[in-house]
Write a protein that holds these residues in place. Structure first.
Motif, short mmCIF file in Angstrom:
data_model
loop_
_atom_site.label_atom_id
_atom_site.label_comp_id
_atom_site.label_asym_id
_atom_site.label_seq_id
_atom_site.Cartn_x
_atom_site.Cartn_y
_atom_site.Cartn_z
N LEU A 77 31.43 42.68 47.83
CA LEU A 77 32.44 43.62 47.31
C LEU A 77 33.83 43.00 47.35
CD1 LEU A 77 31.24 46.97 48.95
CD2 LEU A 77 30.99 46.27 46.56
N PHE A 78 34.12 42.25 48.41
CA PHE A 78 35.42 41.59 48.52
C PHE A 78 35.62 40.59 47.39
CE2 PHE A 78 38.07 38.11 50.11
CZ PHE A 78 39.21 38.80 50.47
N GLU A 79 34.59 39.82 47.08
CA GLU A 79 34.68 38.83 46.00
C GLU A 79 34.84 39.52 44.64
OE1 GLU A 79 31.18 36.55 46.46
OE2 GLU A 79 31.96 35.33 48.13
N LYS A 80 34.14 40.65 44.44
CA LYS A 80 34.29 41.39 43.17
C LYS A 80 35.70 41.95 43.03
CE LYS A 80 29.44 42.73 42.59
NZ LYS A 80 28.48 43.86 42.50
N ASP A 81 36.26 42.45 44.14
CA ASP A 81 37.63 42.97 44.08
C ASP A 81 38.62 41.86 43.73
OD1 ASP A 81 36.83 45.53 44.69
OD2 ASP A 81 37.12 45.29 46.86
N LEU A 82 38.39 40.67 44.30
CA LEU A 82 39.27 39.55 43.95
C LEU A 82 39.16 39.18 42.48
CD1 LEU A 82 38.89 37.15 47.03
CD2 LEU A 82 40.86 38.55 46.41
N GLU A 83 37.95 39.18 41.94
CA GLU A 83 37.77 38.89 40.52
C GLU A 83 38.50 39.91 39.65
OE1 GLU A 83 33.62 38.70 39.83
OE2 GLU A 83 33.32 36.79 40.89
N LYS A 84 38.44 41.18 40.06
CA LYS A 84 39.16 42.22 39.30
C LYS A 84 40.66 42.00 39.38
CE LYS A 84 35.66 45.84 39.93
NZ LYS A 84 35.36 47.16 40.54
N ILE A 85 41.13 41.59 40.57
CA ILE A 85 42.57 41.34 40.71
C ILE A 85 43.00 40.19 39.80
CG2 ILE A 85 44.32 40.48 42.31
CD1 ILE A 85 42.94 42.06 44.51
N TYR A 86 42.21 39.11 39.76
CA TYR A 86 42.56 37.97 38.90
C TYR A 86 42.55 38.38 37.43
CZ TYR A 86 41.73 35.24 43.15
OH TYR A 86 41.78 34.73 44.42
N ALA A 87 41.56 39.20 37.04
CA ALA A 87 41.48 39.66 35.65
C ALA A 87 42.67 40.54 35.30
CB ALA A 87 40.17 40.42 35.42
N LEU A 88 43.09 41.41 36.23
CA LEU A 88 44.25 42.27 35.99
C LEU A 88 45.53 41.46 35.90
CD1 LEU A 88 43.35 45.24 38.38
CD2 LEU A 88 43.41 45.31 35.88
N ILE A 89 45.63 40.42 36.75
CA ILE A 89 46.82 39.55 36.67
C ILE A 89 46.88 38.84 35.32
CG2 ILE A 89 47.86 37.45 37.62
CD1 ILE A 89 46.84 38.31 40.36
N LYS A 90 45.75 38.37 34.85
CA LYS A 90 45.69 37.70 33.55
C LYS A 90 46.07 38.65 32.42
CE LYS A 90 42.55 35.03 30.60
NZ LYS A 90 41.18 34.50 30.45
N ASN A 91 45.57 39.88 32.48
CA ASN A 91 45.90 40.88 31.46
C ASN A 91 47.38 41.24 31.51
OD1 ASN A 91 45.51 42.69 29.39
ND2 ASN A 91 44.78 44.33 30.72
N ALA A 92 47.91 41.43 32.73
CA ALA A 92 49.33 41.76 32.87
C ALA A 92 50.21 40.62 32.38
CB ALA A 92 49.64 42.09 34.33
#
Length: 282
Positions: A77-92
């Motif tokens: 779950l921690f790794e999935k949350d990090l992937e979501k954070i990286y994807a959100l940073i890329k989108n932002a």
């Protein structure tokens, strides 16, 4: 000025104004659309940052729970949350491509996210470090990358909110400018049309009426009105009427002279004949 040039002037001036007016409106609409797009992108960036904050909190909690419990599911779950954070940073970052300050802040957020991942992965590999830090209070929140990341995300949200509000005000002003331009353009167009109508009436219609009046006088044999001045086709027609009048006057004079000569030549033989008959009868 020739009639054709006057017609071109009458048609060309409103056409030029309409082209300029439409170009100005298009520029204002493009500016309004750009401001609307920037406002929309700023609000989308706020949504991304809010989701980023939520995922950061989730990943922090999951990392602590995994470290304390040792359950491997929390690591996933921690790794999935990090992937979501990286994807959100890329989108932002895509949404803030026109804002260098926001892009720099997102770079710092991404750096802190990597540092946070390193810290919690170290805690996951060595749970005793986190336990000792929590017990001995050596884990200082002020130095935690997740706190720095949270501060940067909140600053990014505040800046994006300020940008969205500024674009909203600018968009309102753009709408007012468009409305004012439409009203002023309509009034100016009506005034320009009226002025051109008066110009056309004074410059062409009045002169045509004078030519028609001279033509009527010519038909009735009356003297023509004052000769028109100018070098356009209407003045040429009026001048032709005057030449026609002169030619008719010359023809009338020649006709009278011819009749006088014929009358004189016919009168002399008649007098001679009358005198002969008078002598015979006497």
């Amino acid at each position: 000025m020739k009639v054709a040039r006057k017609g071109l002037f009458v048609v060309g001036v409103p056409l030029i104004f309409q082209v300029v007016f439409v170009s100005l409106l298009l520029t204002l609409f493009v500016q309004l659309n750009a401001e609307l797009e920037q406002e929309s992108r700023a609000r989308d960036a706020i949504v991304c940052a809010s989701e980023m904050m939520s995922e950061m909190i989730n990943s922090t909690m999951v990392g602590i729970v995994f470290t304390l419990s040792g359950d491997r599911r929390f690591m996933q779950l921690f790794e999935k949350d990090l992937e979501k954070i990286y994807a959100l940073i890329k989108n932002a970052r895509k949404l803030s491509v026109d804002n260098p300050a926001a892009v720099a802040r997102l770079d710092r957020i991404e750096l802190y996210s990597h540092q946070m991942a390193d810290v919690y992965q170290r805690f996951m590999l060595h749970p005793e470090l986190l336990r000792d830090a929590l017990v001995g209070q050596r884990f200082m929140w002020a130095e935690d990358p997740s706190k720095k990341m949270g501060d940067e995300i909140r600053a990014f949200i505040n800046e994006s909110q300020s940008l969205a509000e500024a674009k909203l005000v600018s968009r309102s002003l753009s709408r007012q400018r468009i409305s004012t331009t439409l009203v002023v353009g309509f009034i100016f167009d009506v005034a320009l049309t009226a002025i051109i109508a008066v110009f056309f009436s004074c410059g062409i219609v009045v002169r045509l009426n004078l030519v028609c009046a001279n033509l009527d006088r010519l038909k009735k044999g009356e003297p023509l009105d004052v000769k028109l001045k100018g070098d356009d086709e209407i003045a040429d027609v009026d001048a032709a009427l005057y030449r026609t009048t002169e030619l008719l006057a010359e023809a009338e004079t020649g006709k009278r002279e011819a009749l006088t000569v014929i009358q004189q030549r016919l009168q002399n033989p008649l007098l001679s004949t009358q005198s002969i008959f008078s002598e015979i009868l006497a």
